[in-house]
Every structure is written in C-alpha cells, then in structure tokens.
Design a protein around this motif. Structure first.
Motif, PDB file in Angstrom:
ATOM      1  N   HIS A   1     114.768 -27.603  26.878  1.00 18.78           N
ATOM      2  CA  HIS A   1     115.413 -28.658  27.473  1.00 18.78           C
ATOM      3  C   HIS A   1     114.481 -29.867  27.641  1.00 18.78           C
ATOM      4  O   HIS A   1     114.794 -30.985  27.299  1.00 18.78           O
ATOM      5  CB  HIS A   1     116.039 -28.389  28.748  1.00 18.78           C
ATOM      6  CG  HIS A   1     117.410 -27.466  28.618  1.00 18.78           C
ATOM      7  ND1 HIS A   1     117.863 -26.673  29.735  1.00 18.78           N
ATOM      8  CD2 HIS A   1     117.981 -26.811  27.403  1.00 18.78           C
ATOM      9  CE1 HIS A   1     118.656 -25.992  29.184  1.00 18.78           C
ATOM     10  NE2 HIS A   1     119.127 -26.218  27.879  1.00 18.78           N
ATOM     11  N   LEU A   2     113.212 -29.533  28.134  1.00 20.17           N
ATOM     12  CA  LEU A   2     112.360 -30.855  28.251  1.00 20.17           C
ATOM     13  C   LEU A   2     112.113 -31.472  26.820  1.00 20.17           C
ATOM     14  O   LEU A   2     111.866 -32.597  26.857  1.00 20.17           O
ATOM     15  CB  LEU A   2     110.951 -30.139  28.876  1.00 20.17           C
ATOM     16  CG  LEU A   2     109.821 -31.225  28.827  1.00 20.17           C
ATOM     17  CD1 LEU A   2     110.007 -32.018  29.919  1.00 20.17           C
ATOM     18  CD2 LEU A   2     108.623 -30.164  29.362  1.00 20.17           C
ATOM     19  N   VAL A   3     111.740 -30.509  25.743  1.00 23.04           N
ATOM     20  CA  VAL A   3     111.669 -31.106  24.555  1.00 23.04           C
ATOM     21  C   VAL A   3     112.743 -32.029  23.968  1.00 23.04           C
ATOM     22  O   VAL A   3     112.660 -33.123  23.498  1.00 23.04           O
ATOM     23  CB  VAL A   3     111.135 -30.029  23.490  1.00 23.04           C
ATOM     24  CG1 VAL A   3     111.141 -30.409  21.918  1.00 23.04           C
ATOM     25  CG2 VAL A   3     109.785 -29.376  23.863  1.00 23.04           C
ATOM     26  N   GLY A   4     114.005 -31.475  24.342  1.00 23.87           N
ATOM     27  CA  GLY A   4     115.220 -32.268  23.675  1.00 23.87           C
ATOM     28  C   GLY A   4     115.449 -33.412  24.822  1.00 23.87           C
ATOM     29  O   GLY A   4     115.576 -34.693  24.057  1.00 23.87           O
ATOM     30  N   SER A   5     115.134 -33.403  25.798  1.00 23.57           N
ATOM     31  CA  SER A   5     115.355 -34.954  26.646  1.00 23.57           C
ATOM     32  C   SER A   5     114.219 -35.707  26.428  1.00 23.57           C
ATOM     33  O   SER A   5     114.421 -36.843  26.200  1.00 23.57           O
ATOM     34  CB  SER A   5     115.164 -34.300  28.186  1.00 23.57           C
ATOM     35  OG  SER A   5     116.457 -33.492  28.598  1.00 23.57           O
ATOM     36  N   SER A   6     112.935 -35.101  26.223  1.00 25.21           N
ATOM     37  CA  SER A   6     111.965 -35.963  25.766  1.00 25.21           C
ATOM     38  C   SER A   6     112.243 -36.563  24.240  1.00 25.21           C
ATOM     39  O   SER A   6     111.995 -38.115  24.153  1.00 25.21           O
ATOM     40  CB  SER A   6     110.568 -35.441  25.616  1.00 25.21           C
ATOM     41  OG  SER A   6     110.010 -34.772  26.873  1.00 25.21           O
ATOM     42  N   ALA A   7     112.836 -35.967  23.377  1.00 26.50           N
ATOM     43  CA  ALA A   7     113.192 -36.541  22.071  1.00 26.50           C
ATOM     44  C   ALA A   7     114.193 -37.486  22.275  1.00 26.50           C
ATOM     45  O   ALA A   7     114.205 -38.559  21.316  1.00 26.50           O
ATOM     46  CB  ALA A   7     113.579 -35.540  21.044  1.00 26.50           C
ATOM     47  N   MET A   8     115.184 -37.277  23.090  1.00 30.54           N
ATOM     48  CA  MET A   8     116.185 -38.512  23.375  1.00 30.54           C
ATOM     49  C   MET A   8     115.361 -39.589  24.010  1.00 30.54           C
ATOM     50  O   MET A   8     115.865 -40.794  23.510  1.00 30.54           O
ATOM     51  CB  MET A   8     117.268 -37.939  24.312  1.00 30.54           C
ATOM     52  CG  MET A   8     118.260 -36.742  23.564  1.00 30.54           C
ATOM     53  SD  MET A   8     119.102 -37.157  22.399  1.00 30.54           S
ATOM     54  CE  MET A   8     120.404 -38.020  23.243  1.00 30.54           C
ATOM     55  N   VAL A   9     114.630 -39.643  24.909  1.00 31.06           N
ATOM     56  CA  VAL A   9     114.152 -40.646  25.343  1.00 31.06           C
ATOM     57  C   VAL A   9     113.225 -41.280  24.360  1.00 31.06           C
ATOM     58  O   VAL A   9     113.322 -42.708  24.231  1.00 31.06           O
ATOM     59  CB  VAL A   9     113.067 -40.295  26.441  1.00 31.06           C
ATOM     60  CG1 VAL A   9     112.059 -41.533  26.793  1.00 31.06           C
ATOM     61  CG2 VAL A   9     113.607 -39.774  27.767  1.00 31.06           C
ATOM     62  N   TYR A  10     112.430 -40.627  23.091  1.00 32.96           N
ATOM     63  CA  TYR A  10     111.593 -41.063  22.185  1.00 32.96           C
ATOM     64  C   TYR A  10     112.650 -42.015  21.416  1.00 32.96           C
ATOM     65  O   TYR A  10     112.511 -42.915  20.945  1.00 32.96           O
ATOM     66  CB  TYR A  10     111.143 -40.134  21.566  1.00 32.96           C
ATOM     67  CG  TYR A  10     110.550 -40.590  20.059  1.00 32.96           C
ATOM     68  CD1 TYR A  10     109.448 -41.346  20.367  1.00 32.96           C
ATOM     69  CD2 TYR A  10     110.705 -39.725  18.951  1.00 32.96           C
ATOM     70  CE1 TYR A  10     108.767 -41.826  18.962  1.00 32.96           C
ATOM     71  CE2 TYR A  10     110.215 -40.199  17.879  1.00 32.96           C
ATOM     72  CZ  TYR A  10     109.266 -41.040  17.896  1.00 32.96           C
ATOM     73  OH  TYR A  10     108.476 -41.547  16.739  1.00 32.96           O
ATOM     74  N   MET A  11     113.796 -41.406  21.068  1.00 37.16           N
ATOM     75  CA  MET A  11     114.645 -42.008  20.042  1.00 37.16           C
ATOM     76  C   MET A  11     115.434 -43.235  20.711  1.00 37.16           C
ATOM     77  O   MET A  11     115.566 -44.346  20.237  1.00 37.16           O
ATOM     78  CB  MET A  11     115.858 -41.106  19.731  1.00 37.16           C
ATOM     79  CG  MET A  11     115.392 -40.051  18.643  1.00 37.16           C
ATOM     80  SD  MET A  11     116.897 -39.045  17.906  1.00 37.16           S
ATOM     81  CE  MET A  11     117.488 -38.172  19.280  1.00 37.16           C
ATOM     82  N   SER A  12     115.651 -43.433  22.183  1.00 35.29           N
ATOM     83  CA  SER A  12     116.055 -44.537  22.839  1.00 35.29           C
ATOM     84  C   SER A  12     115.171 -45.502  22.823  1.00 35.29           C
ATOM     85  O   SER A  12     115.433 -46.608  22.617  1.00 35.29           O
ATOM     86  CB  SER A  12     116.640 -43.997  24.242  1.00 35.29           C
ATOM     87  OG  SER A  12     117.580 -43.005  24.336  1.00 35.29           O
ATOM     88  N   VAL A  13     113.783 -45.240  23.216  1.00 31.71           N
ATOM     89  CA  VAL A  13     112.702 -46.207  23.096  1.00 31.71           C
ATOM     90  C   VAL A  13     112.760 -47.076  21.623  1.00 31.71           C
ATOM     91  O   VAL A  13     112.753 -48.196  21.472  1.00 31.71           O
ATOM     92  CB  VAL A  13     111.494 -45.562  23.413  1.00 31.71           C
ATOM     93  CG1 VAL A  13     110.377 -46.540  23.128  1.00 31.71           C
ATOM     94  CG2 VAL A  13     111.570 -45.177  24.953  1.00 31.71           C
ATOM     95  N   VAL A  14     112.757 -46.175  20.661  1.00 30.95           N
ATOM     96  CA  VAL A  14     112.604 -46.586  19.262  1.00 30.95           C
ATOM     97  C   VAL A  14     113.868 -47.534  19.084  1.00 30.95           C
ATOM     98  O   VAL A  14     113.537 -48.667  18.332  1.00 30.95           O
ATOM     99  CB  VAL A  14     112.971 -45.505  18.181  1.00 30.95           C
ATOM    100  CG1 VAL A  14     112.794 -46.079  16.882  1.00 30.95           C
ATOM    101  CG2 VAL A  14     111.165 -44.703  18.367  1.00 30.95           C
TER     102      VAL A  14
END
Length: 197
Positions: free
Chosen positions: A91-104
């Motif tokens: 879940h940590l990896v998934g949430s971090s990936a969503m943060v990353y995509m949102s920032v991009v």
C-alpha cells in the motif's frame, strides 16, 4: 490512461468496480483486514478518478494537488501500519506511485487526464529511473499475484483430485480469490498508468 477514450473509460470502470468490492470486503472484516480493504478501496477509486477521459471531464488545476495530498496521507498511514503487516508495504508503494503520478501531472499543467494523459505525462517527463523501478515492481507484483490465482489441486482419499479450498463461509465477500483478483486488477491498472509516464 493512454490511447483512445474507450481505454480510459474501461480502466476507470475496472478500478471503480474493484474499489466498490474492496469497500464491501471492509464491511465484513475487522482490524487489519478492514484497514487493508479500505486502503485498497481508496486506491481503486483514486485510480478510477485519474482514468476519466479528459475529453469528458477536464480536471481542475487543484485536482492534482488534492490527489497528491490525499495519497501522501495514505502513504504515511501505510508506513505507520507497515510495522504490523508487510502487506501495508505494498500500500505504501501504491500510494507513493499515485503521489508520483499526481506530481508529474501537476507539472504538465494538469492538461493530461484520461485518454490524453500519455501525451501530457510524456511532456512532463517524470523521472525515468523511478518510473522504471515502479514498472518493474508492478510487473513482478502482477506476475506473483497471477500465479497465486492458479488453483492448487490436492489428492483425495479416493484417488481423484479436487480443488483445494472450497468456498468459505461468509458469502462472496469473504472469498480470498476475489480479493486477490482485485489486487491483481489494480496492479495491472497501475502498470498501465505508469506506462504512460
């Protein structure tokens, strides 16, 4: 998130159905299982919202900031609960990936969303090494989850074979293979979304 608008709609529907099922799973669980189901529901609904084609609903500029904050909080929560369960690391990896995509997406001006997101994400760039690591993680996760869905056969005393583990008590919401199928679906959807970076 890439290709014609139809793929964006299909991805959105798949993630929304997965999120809804995870919410139903959370109702019949307690403790750790309920927290995991809620986190998966949030991920499913968040991915569904990100996959809506921009031709239909153009996201406001502040929408990407909202995603970043929401999934940033979810990542911190997953980090906190990972002390008790290793599944929260996913879940940590998934949430971090969503943060990353949102920032991009925010860096691209928020123009990309749904069917046109691949062009905006490509323009925004992203960090190729980080994108590659996330793609590798989700490829491995999808393959591992897929192998866990393969039925295991066990020999019966009569010499025939039966599929081990019939339907558990508690109805369709308690079926572990459906929960695993939902996780597999979200892993595939996340891989598809990351490919457009």
């Amino acid at each position: 998130m890439h290709g014609p608008a139809m793929s964006g709609w299909l991805l959105m529907a798949l993630c929304a159905v997965t999120g809804a099922y995870c919410l139903l799973r959370a109702r019949g669980r307690t403790g750790e299982e309920r927290r995991a189901a809620r986190a998966e529901a949030l991920m499913g609904f968040g991915m569904a919202a990100m996959a809506v084609p921009a031709a239909v609903v153009a996201p406001p500029a502040w929408g990407w900031v909202l995603y970043t904050v929401l999934f940033g909080v979810a990542a911190l929560r997953a980090l906190w609960f990972s002390r008790r369960s290793g599944h929260h690391l996913h879940h940590l990896v998934g949430s971090s990936a969503m943060v990353y995509m949102s920032v991009v997406m925010a860096r691209s001006g928020g123009a990309g969303h749904g069917a046109h997101a691949s062009h905006a994400m490509a323009a925004a760039g992203g960090v190729p090494l980080l994108t590659g690591l996330l793609l590798a993680y989700y490829a491995a996760y999808v393959l591992h989850s897929g192998t866990r869905l393969i039925p295991v056969t066990a020999a019966t005393s009569g010499g025939g074979t039966t599929v081990a583990g019939g339907p558990p008590a508690g109805g369709w919401g308690a079926r572990p293979e459906l929960a695993l199928a939902c996780r597999l679906t979200m892993g595939i959807a996340m891989f598809a979304m990351l490919l457009s970076l």
